[in-house]
Design a protein around this motif. Structure first.
Motif, PDB file in Angstrom:
ATOM      1  N   ASP F  54       0.815  -1.218   0.000  1.00 39.33           N
ATOM      2  CA  ASP F  54       0.000   0.000   0.000  1.00 39.33           C
ATOM      3  C   ASP F  54       0.851   1.271   0.000  1.00 39.33           C
ATOM      4  O   ASP F  54       0.463   2.283  -0.585  1.00 39.33           O
ATOM      5  CB  ASP F  54      -0.929   0.010   1.222  1.00 39.33           C
ATOM      6  N   VAL F  57       2.089   2.952  -3.328  1.00 37.52           N
ATOM      7  CA  VAL F  57       1.131   3.457  -4.313  1.00 37.52           C
ATOM      8  C   VAL F  57       1.291   4.947  -4.590  1.00 37.52           C
ATOM      9  O   VAL F  57       1.366   5.350  -5.760  1.00 37.52           O
ATOM     10  CB  VAL F  57      -0.315   3.091  -3.922  1.00 37.52           C
ATOM     11  N   GLY F  83      -1.012  -1.013  -6.306  1.00 35.40           N
ATOM     12  CA  GLY F  83      -1.534   0.187  -6.960  1.00 35.40           C
ATOM     13  C   GLY F  83      -2.074  -0.048  -8.355  1.00 35.40           C
ATOM     14  O   GLY F  83      -2.314   0.916  -9.093  1.00 35.40           O
ATOM     15  N   HIS F  85      -4.986  -0.819  -9.627  1.00 38.50           N
ATOM     16  CA  HIS F  85      -6.229  -0.134  -9.988  1.00 38.50           C
ATOM     17  C   HIS F  85      -6.120   1.385  -9.806  1.00 38.50           C
ATOM     18  O   HIS F  85      -6.768   2.140 -10.527  1.00 38.50           O
ATOM     19  CB  HIS F  85      -7.403  -0.745  -9.209  1.00 38.50           C
ATOM     20  N   SER F  86      -5.294   1.832  -8.878  1.00 36.08           N
ATOM     21  CA  SER F  86      -5.011   3.265  -8.776  1.00 36.08           C
ATOM     22  C   SER F  86      -4.290   3.750 -10.026  1.00 36.08           C
ATOM     23  O   SER F  86      -4.597   4.813 -10.567  1.00 36.08           O
ATOM     24  CB  SER F  86      -4.119   3.552  -7.562  1.00 36.08           C
TER      25      SER F  86
END
Lengths: 227, 227, 227, 227, 227, 227
Positions: F54, F57, F83, F85-86
């Protein structure tokens, strides 16, 4: 002495038992098992709720115990398969449930099963049992005809609603085989199949057919807990 | 008048009820719901088979009806959740089952659940219920300690078997959270967690905790069929 | 000293935190854990995208580290459960996520869950998380109310859209329990339940209720990586 | 004229057809359908690979077309169900496959199915078909006896390996019902069941039993593409 | 000598092969594998039924055997992946199927896949294959454009129906990525993507792209049965 | 100007980036996309926990924003797809994750995937992502080599552990294709495949190969939230 299948209607309505009995005709062979149908006197007039399902189990098991010696296979003829697993602990004779046999037979007849329930309240109970059987991927929908007992006595109206419900299952949910979600409606099966153009299964017939296999081929469904 | 949770032990063994009652202590708040525990006198000494599960439903529902007016939430404290859905049709008070609450709580504590059963014969019944709940992907294993009633009265031996079973679930099945598959064993929970190094859930506690939430937050589990 | 639950609103909008705080009232017992609610100052005004979800994790973990000594259980109060598994590696106190707790609680209240999202763009993110939890079989649908921030400030309109969305979940998707897919909307819960006739769960309440259980019953959600 | 079921062995080994034919005896009723067994002359001596499966489809469909007028139901008697869906497009008579019928019958006899394959290479093919049927949740394992054709002619050794494989399925994979993953081995069924203490299904018998139901009860499996 | 990919159109319609060939242009690199496209002369004009699927397998395998020495990777370019697993037993060169490659590529581009079929009768066949691949959770819908061969020759009308079908998949089924369920329609891909606003995958392109990876990176799909 | 793929190693260890870069050689075509590899300076030396996942990201998204104009496709080269989908919300260029691409490519190469993890603690994280992708039915096992950073620098020992882990996946879990659960280990791929006799996929190569397809064929993975 001839072998014997006992089909038990766990509700107390003799007309339902008679409907089941009539549906057995094609499965009665000269030298095949006798197929008897019995009404569970202690049952409610109809099995509509999970309470009804659960409350018939004790008298159902007592009936099975009484009939054990005279019987080679049992069918529990209510689409919620009341007491199915209890019954399998009660007798070492094979016990078939019409929901289980109806759905597993339908797996051979199509890709996506539609269930025609009588009451809307049955749908979530059915889906719980479908999940318990691990068959969710194959059941496309479960829809209720939504008629009450009085309305169900009107055959024309009942047939019309059965077909309309089957059409919704076929056209909206993608079902290519339909299972009647109730015992005692076999008299509509063939006409409904003609109207829908996809196979329609009467679950009591499916279970009795499987019971013949069980008797002749030695399939066992359970064992007494003490075994 | 204070709100009240009634935790029902559906077997007739008072020692089990006492074990459950002791486990409720951390959930009793000065101004919170009273938590009472009751023994179902009509139940068998232990619930070991599906027959036992099904046969306690009628007296269980009668008890719920008798206690309905005096109760704000019910817990059915047997890991096979006997009569859970019948009970939810019997009262509009929330009804929690310890298997359902135990497993759904465990979903918050780990990725892969291990269930510690008492009897080997319970495993396939548990798995049927796990499938019915749609939780198969999250249950890594279900293993029995394999002790009989006499052996279970030996606390040292029982603890040893619980830990050995938990280790098999953790090391062979990959469980990272364990649920005790039985009511009345909360006294082993903390020591077992220390021995295993992964969370251990007592399902009666999980259900009672959820019942507090239900009472205070207005969660309903069902409705009378007539509603 | 009293035990303490810290409910963290990971967006920076104090009004949301206040809504959550008000919803905690029924869970505050005289001798129970104190329930505090905090706003993550570094968060965005609202968490709308996966980027928002991921970007609050570092400040969220720092807040948890700062509050670790003074806190017995944490709740992350955003329906995408941002940083839930990171938080569980950050502290050995139990950490509950409101999506996880809301959905797992709803598993006890119905057969088919409907999720009311705020934004259409959240739906595929929610479904990814539902799959990650292994709960796809139990989630019947996820539909967005489709209101923007300004529109959400109009309570009448918001309530109307919440109910319309809940009706679609109930009537078109077959949901028999609804979970609010957002923090801070508990004030609509009861009225929505009355309008729909099926249970409605506020997920922040569900998580806080489970946090009380965790504190009192010793449930752990994780361990520091160094452990 | 009597109704007729044609059971087609799609490999060219007459001894296998004879084994199947002998297994049909319990299903031959005085006034029931005649059950004939045929060998597909164009088939390979044994069906061992997906290539074998796929290559028998054209001659199998031709045989079905030739026999269509004289036949009321067909059974394809190879555990990989070669050409099952093609056959259903070739004739409007019901067509049953022994893998499909064997597994769906076993769903009525236990919770977790074990499959006894002959060759290790068949396992991943079987699992692909199990997934296609949507039955993964109910199949606990698929293990091969690992004997070649010469070794299979040694009945003592074959029985020993069948039982050892069944034991592994039962004890390591948790199976409580076993399906023989091959046609023509019905002669071992009963002894194997005695040795294992759980039901054992011969899939050719299961399919023929279902074919009787299909003939007598009007179940259809398909329709010509032009229909 | 340059490496070579052979893309086989298993129907006998050269225009389809030409459409596939044109779609390969972006994958032809100066120093990359040559990409040839071949028509299976023995195939039917179009593959519409499971019978068509199964009947092309023998000539398809013969073609692969003939081309084995001159080829480094094969693509079977029909959306029902005819003979895919047979082909993998026929050659130790990698063999890609366009349904398998198209769907697995789409898993990288969205959360819920919509499949655009040509014929309504293909849908249940596709769903059987989707289940066999274990991808049911990710396929949101499969809908047919419902045009016959003559109508498909009208590009304007075809495009209009493709977009309408894609819209239904997107808006009614929730798809956020679409896969064309047919070979030889790549010329519509980009315009369709523009019209729908979500990714659209041509499966022949997806398979050829994966074949380049397979050749350059040493991925194998199978082994001869004798190996 | 040539098209460009940027492969980002989100940990700060340049040796890993170099290993990835070397593995790209077979995918560099004279007139194909340039493939550059970059190290995320702000990343930790290795990504071992969900916190690590996390926390990279935000810097990863900043790097993508900086490189957006000069890049046609991105690969995030860490097996936990940090990350992913970010990143897809950050750029409208296609973004591939090596876990997603590695597993979806492997679906084309076998029936049951085995994942070789480095650390035991990664397994439950991997399984959560496998569930999120809806691929649980196809992943047979995930086992860790269990070597620390120092031990991983010993190539002989590492290779030995990789093969032993692959053997356990193949022989105990039934895997018939293996995916390396880590970036930068492509140099072991071919030898491992020879030792195991089943395909072995390096996920960074799989993602870069899919990125070439994405660039050449117009596949998009996402859109800016404002779009």
């Amino acid at each position: 002495m001839a072998q014997r299948i006992l089909v038990i209607n766990p509700n107390s309505t003799a007309a339902v038992t008679q409907g089941i009995d009539a549906a057995m005709a094609p499965l009665r062979f000269a030298d095949g098992p006798r197929i008897d149908c019995a009404t569970l006197a202690e049952g409610p007039p109809g099995i509509q709720s999970q309470r009804d399902v659960d409350h018939v189990v004790p008298p159902l098991c007592r009936l099975i115990e009484r009939e054990h010696n005279a019987t080679d296979a049992f069918v529990v003829a209510c689409f919620s398969d009341p007491g199915l697993h209890s019954a399998r602990e009660t007798t070492d004779r094979p016990v078939l449930g019409i929901m289980e046999s109806g759905l597993t037979t339908a797996l051979n007849l199509g890709s996506a099963i539609g269930i025609v329930a009588i009451l809307p309240a049955s749908v979530s109970r059915h889906m719980r049992f479908v999940r318990a059987m691990g068959l969710s991927q194959r059941v496309a929908g479960d829809r209720a005809v939504g008629l009450n007992v009085v309305e169900l006595s009107d055959e024309g109206r009942t047939f019309e609603r059965l077909v309309a419900t089957g059409r919704a299952l076929r056209d909206e949910d993608g079902a290519d085989v339909v299972v009647l979600g109730c015992a005692g409606m076999a008299r509509y099966r063939e006409r409904m199949e003609d109207a829908l153009g996809i196979p329609v299964v009467d679950p009591s017939q499916a279970a009795a057919s499987m019971a013949i296999g069980a008797i002749r081929l030695g399939w066992r469904t359970g064992r007494r807990p003490s075994a």
